[in-house]
Design a protein around this motif. Sequence first.
Motif, mmCIF file in Angstrom:
data_model
loop_
_atom_site.group_PDB
_atom_site.id
_atom_site.type_symbol
_atom_site.label_atom_id
_atom_site.label_comp_id
_atom_site.label_asym_id
_atom_site.label_seq_id
_atom_site.Cartn_x
_atom_site.Cartn_y
_atom_site.Cartn_z
ATOM 1 N N PRO A 1 0.823 -1.220 0.000
ATOM 2 C CA PRO A 1 0.000 0.000 0.000
ATOM 3 C C PRO A 1 0.857 1.270 0.000
ATOM 4 N N ASP A 2 0.357 2.301 -0.680
ATOM 5 C CA ASP A 2 1.074 3.575 -0.765
ATOM 6 C C ASP A 2 1.463 4.096 0.612
ATOM 7 N N ALA A 3 0.506 4.007 1.561
ATOM 8 C CA ALA A 3 0.763 4.566 2.889
ATOM 9 C C ALA A 3 2.002 3.928 3.502
ATOM 10 N N VAL A 4 2.166 2.623 3.309
ATOM 11 C CA VAL A 4 3.309 1.915 3.897
ATOM 12 C C VAL A 4 4.607 2.362 3.227
ATOM 13 N N VAL A 5 4.569 2.486 1.892
ATOM 14 C CA VAL A 5 5.769 2.916 1.173
ATOM 15 C C VAL A 5 6.147 4.338 1.599
ATOM 16 N N GLU A 6 5.132 5.173 1.809
ATOM 17 C CA GLU A 6 5.419 6.555 2.206
ATOM 18 C C GLU A 6 5.991 6.616 3.627
ATOM 19 N N VAL A 7 5.448 5.808 4.526
ATOM 20 C CA VAL A 7 6.027 5.753 5.874
ATOM 21 C C VAL A 7 7.487 5.320 5.767
ATOM 22 N N ALA A 8 7.752 4.303 4.937
ATOM 23 C CA ALA A 8 9.126 3.818 4.795
ATOM 24 C C ALA A 8 10.031 4.900 4.218
ATOM 25 N N SER A 9 9.510 5.713 3.298
ATOM 26 C CA SER A 9 10.381 6.747 2.724
ATOM 27 C C SER A 9 10.660 7.849 3.738
ATOM 28 N N VAL A 10 9.696 8.119 4.631
ATOM 29 C CA VAL A 10 9.961 9.099 5.691
ATOM 30 C C VAL A 10 10.982 8.530 6.677
ATOM 31 N N VAL A 11 10.878 7.217 6.959
ATOM 32 C CA VAL A 11 11.879 6.581 7.830
ATOM 33 C C VAL A 11 13.268 6.795 7.240
ATOM 34 N N TYR A 12 13.391 6.567 5.934
ATOM 35 C CA TYR A 12 14.703 6.674 5.281
ATOM 36 C C TYR A 12 15.269 8.085 5.409
ATOM 37 N N ARG A 13 14.432 9.101 5.182
ATOM 38 C CA ARG A 13 14.909 10.481 5.270
ATOM 39 C C ARG A 13 15.248 10.841 6.718
ATOM 40 N N LEU A 14 14.330 10.504 7.639
ATOM 41 C CA LEU A 14 14.495 10.953 9.014
ATOM 42 C C LEU A 14 15.601 10.214 9.749
ATOM 43 N N LEU A 15 15.890 8.990 9.326
ATOM 44 C CA LEU A 15 16.903 8.283 10.104
ATOM 45 C C LEU A 15 18.267 8.956 9.985
ATOM 46 N N PHE A 16 18.523 9.615 8.876
ATOM 47 C CA PHE A 16 19.792 10.335 8.768
ATOM 48 C C PHE A 16 19.786 11.582 9.646
ATOM 49 N N VAL A 17 18.638 12.279 9.668
ATOM 50 C CA VAL A 17 18.528 13.462 10.527
ATOM 51 C C VAL A 17 18.725 13.036 11.983
#
Lengths: 207, 246, 281, 281
Positions: free
Chosen positions: B139-155
Motif C-alpha cells: 500500500p502507498d501509505a506503507v511505502v510513504e512511511v518507509a520513505s519518511v523513515v529513510y529520510r528521518l533516520l539520517f537526521v
Amino acid sequence: MHIAEGFLPAGHAAGWTIAAAPFVVHGARAVVREVRENPGSTLLLGAAGAFTFVLSAVKLPSVTGSSSHPTGTGPGAILFRPPVMALLGTVVLLFQALLLAHGGLTTLGANAFAFAVVGPWTGYAAYRLTRAAGAGLMPAVFAGVALADLATYVTTSFQLALAFPDAESGLVGGLLKFLGVFAVTQIPLAIGEGLLGVLLFRVLTVN
Amino acid sequence: MTGLAVDDAAWASAWRRRAPGDKMLLCGGLVVTALVLPAWPGSALVGAVVVALALGPARVPARTFLRAARWPAAFIAVGAVTAVVEVGGGGGPGWAPDAAARAGSLVGHALAGSAAVLLLATTTPMSDLLPALRRARVPDAVVEVASVVYRLLFVLLGSLHTIREAQTARMGYSSVARSYRSSGALAAAVLTRSWDRARRMQEGLAGRGMETGLRVLPEVLPSSWAFLAGSVAGPAAIVVASSVAT
Amino acid sequence: MSHRTLAARGLVAGYERGRPVLDGATLTVPAGRRLALLGANGSGKTTLLRCLAGRLRPTAGAVTVDGQPVAYSRAGLRTHRQTVQLVLQDPDDQLFSASVAQDVSFGPLNLGLDEAAVRARVAEALHLLALDPLAGRPTHQLSYGERKRVAIAGAVAMRPCVLLLDEPTAGLDPSAVAETLAALARLQENDSTVAMSTHDVDLALRWADEVAVVVDGRVVQGAPEVLLADGDLLARARLDRPWALGVGARLRALGLLPAGPLPRDAGGLLAALPPAPLVRS
Amino acid sequence: MSHRTLAARGLVAGYERGRPVLDGATLTVPAGRRLALLGANGSGKTTLLRCLAGRLRPTAGAVTVDGQPVAYSRAGLRTHRQTVQLVLQDPDDQLFSASVAQDVSFGPLNLGLDEAAVRARVAEALHLLALDPLAGRPTHQLSYGERKRVAIAGAVAMRPCVLLLDEPTAGLDPSAVAETLAALARLQENDSTVAMSTHDVDLALRWADEVAVVVDGRVVQGAPEVLLADGDLLARARLDRPWALGVGARLRALGLLPAGPLPRDAGGLLAALPPAPLVRS
C-alpha cells in the motif's frame, strides 16, 4: 543479531515468512487506516520507525566492557502498540538488511517474526500485565522492554533450533545450544535495555 | 560522519543509474542460485561472481564491501559452529559426525547469499527500491512511511552522534552508571526530536499542498536489455557449471 | 582553571571522498588571547575544532596543551576534556535535559563533585552567561539565542582552560550577538581562553586579537588587519573582505584617518573621522 | 504566474503567555518589489509570514492578494497556497524525500499535473536555483546551504506569484549568501515577487526595495534608507543601524559623497568616494 541471508533452509525461510505475514499485513492495514483518517500521521509513523532504527544504534553500556545494541522494539511496542510495531519493525529490519547488512531478505520473514511480532507482543503483554498487577509505570516499562528484548532472542534461538536440531538430542538439544549462545548471553543486555527504557520513559514523563 | 557506508556506496556506485528492477533481478537470481545449489561449487561460484561484479563494474569500494560483510560473517560463523556442535549423548559436547561438511555447506550458502544481498544494497539506494515495493502492491501509505523513515533516520542519526559527542565531552560516559544515565537521556532526546521534526515537517509539507499522501516522481532509470540478459544468463551458467562439476 | 595555550601541528583528519579535510593544519590558540577561526562552510573549521577538543583523533599530527601532546588514552582524554571544552553550532544537539539548571549540572555531576559544589558551578556558569533568570525554565521553551547560551553554560560549568565555540553567533540577532560577546568577555576575564569559528569577517575583525583562516586543508594565522586585508587569501578561502578595512584604507589614503591601526567597526570609524561640520539650520 | 500584491491588515495572531505576538500588524508586499521583513528573534516575523502564507489563521484582521481577502475554506486555502509559498528557515522541516529531484517533484504532483509537466517544473526550479548538478544526489549528503536551496526549489516548483522566505541567508557563508541572492534575482525576473525576513540590517539595506520592521506586534514599513536610519525605531526593534548609513551620512556631511541616495554597501561607497590620490613609491 538477526539471522543472516541464506542461513535458513528454504522451507524454513518460507514458513516463517508465512507465519509473520498476517501480523505484518494486520499492521499495514492499521497504518493505512490511520493515514487515511489523518494524512499527517505518515510523518509521525515515519518518525517512530526512524526512532526505532536509531535506538538500535545506541550503545548499551555493559559491565563486562563489551558493548551491544538494544533491539529498540520494546519502547515502541508500549508507545505505538504491537500491531503498528509489526509493520514498523519489519520496515526497520528491511532497512537494517539493506543499509547495515544485518539480517537478510529471504530471512526477513523469520527475523520479522522474532523482532517485530513476538518481541513487541511479549513486551506489550508484560507491560500490561505488570500494570494490571498494580505495579507502577516504571516497573511495567522495565518488564515490558526487557522481555521484548529477551523474547526476540529466545524466538531466534527457537527458529535456529528448528532448522538445525541437535544430531543426538534433537529439537530440545538444539534449543538448549542456541539459547545458550544467543539468549543466555542476552540476559544482561535485556536488563540493560529495560533500564534504558525506564530512563527514557522517566525523561518523557517529566517533560 | 553520520552517513552509513553501505548507503554512501550505493549513491556513489557505477550502477547507481541502472534500473532498480534490473539489479533486483540479478541479485535475486544470485541469491536463489546460492541457496539452491550445493555449496561447493555452486555457492562458491556465486560468491566469486558477486565479489567480482561489486569490485569490478559496480565499483563498490573493497573496504566498504568487506567491512559490511563482517556482520553477517560473524553471525554465520557463530551460528554454524553452534549448529554442528553435539550436546546430546553421554559425554560432554562434541562435534556432530558430519560436522565439517554441514558447517561448510551452511557457511557457503549463507556467505554467498549475504554477499548477493550486499551487492544490491551497495549499488541501489533505498529511495530507488521503495517505488518497487509500490509496484509489488504494497500500500502507498506503507511505502510513504518507509520513505519518511529513510529520510528521518539520517537526521536523527546526526542528532544521536552530536548529542553523544557532547555528553562524552562532559564526562557522561566515564562510568557504567553515568553511561546508563546518559544513554537514557540520549534516547529520550532523540525521541522528542523525532516527534518535533514530524510535527514541523507536517506544516512544511501542508504548505506544499500535501492532502492525501507523499507522492513523488521517481527518476527515470531505463532498463538495459544487455544487463537483463546477463542477469538471466549468469546464474544459469553457474547452475550449469555447478551440475557439470558434481 | 587558568589560561593555557592550545595548539595543533600538521593535523591530517576527516576524510571525505578519499581526500582529507585537513591536510597539514597548524594553529595556535595563544593563552589569554581571542582567536577567530575563519573559513567558508565545509572548509574544515568544525573538523579542526573537533580535533582540538580531542573528539576526533587526527590520522597524523599532534594536538598540544602548553606544549604537551594529548594522550589518546582513556585517562589522557579525560584530562584533555577537563582542559578544553567545545560548544557546537546547533544548541538542540547539545541540550538533552529537561530544565536549564539540570542541563548545566550534567558535566559537574559527572566530575563526581558533591551537591554543594555542583550547585556553585551551575550558579557560576549561569551567571557568567547572564542566564540566572532562566535557571528553572524548560529548555524547549527558550529562544534560539537563549538555547545557544545554555549550551555554552554547560561547557563553562566544566571550568575549561580553553573554550572553543563553533559559530556561536550564527543565527542570532544583533542584541543576542552583543549578549553572547559580553558573556565571552566575562569568561576571558575569568581565566578561560576563548576561541571561536565564524564566517563573519566583520565580526572577526571587531572581536579577535588574532585570526586563523582555514583554506585548502591548511591554516594561515596572523593579525586580523593583515590577513583580512589579503584579497588573494580571502578569495581562496571564499570569504569577503571586511568592509571596515576597505573603506578605512581609502579614507586613510584620502587623509581622513589618523595614523595607527585602522578602525575595526562603524563606531571606531565614526570616532576616528573628523566630526561633521555644523550645518546652519 | 505573475507578480501579485500580498497584504495584511490589522493582523492579531500567535498568542504567547496571554499576549498576541502580532497585535494589529499591517503590511504590503508590493507586486514585483523586494521586501525585507526585519525584526529581532521572537519579534513575530515568522508568525507574520505564516499568516501571509495561509498557514496560520489570524484571530483578527485579513490577508489579501491583489485586494481579495483569503478564504479560509479548503478550496480557498488551496488557491492561496498556489499563489503564495513560504520557505521555512530550517530546510530539514520541509525536505522529506531522499533525493533532490524527488523532493522537488512533491508540490507539482500535488497540483495534479501530469508526469511530463511535473518533470518540466522540477527541471525549471532546479535550474533557477542553480541546483541542476545536484538533481540525483541524496538530500542527506548535501551541505546546509545546498539543503536550503533545495527547500526553496521545492517552493519555486509550485510557481508561486509571491515567494516568502524566512531567514534564507541565516547560517550561510558569504559565497552561499551570494548564490542565494542571485537565485532570488532570477526568480524575481521570472515573475515571482520575493520577500524575505532577516535580522541582518546590512543585507536588508543592500538587497531590499522596501523594508518592514516588526516591533511590538506591529509593522512599520518604508524605504530602507529612511527606516534603517531611524535610531529610535531600530532601538525599539532591537536592531543595529546599518554601518553604510552611519558612515555614509558622516562622509556626506564632510562633503565626500555626491548628491543622491547614500551608497548601500562597501562596493557602492568605494565607487562613490573620490579615488585615492596616487602615492609616490
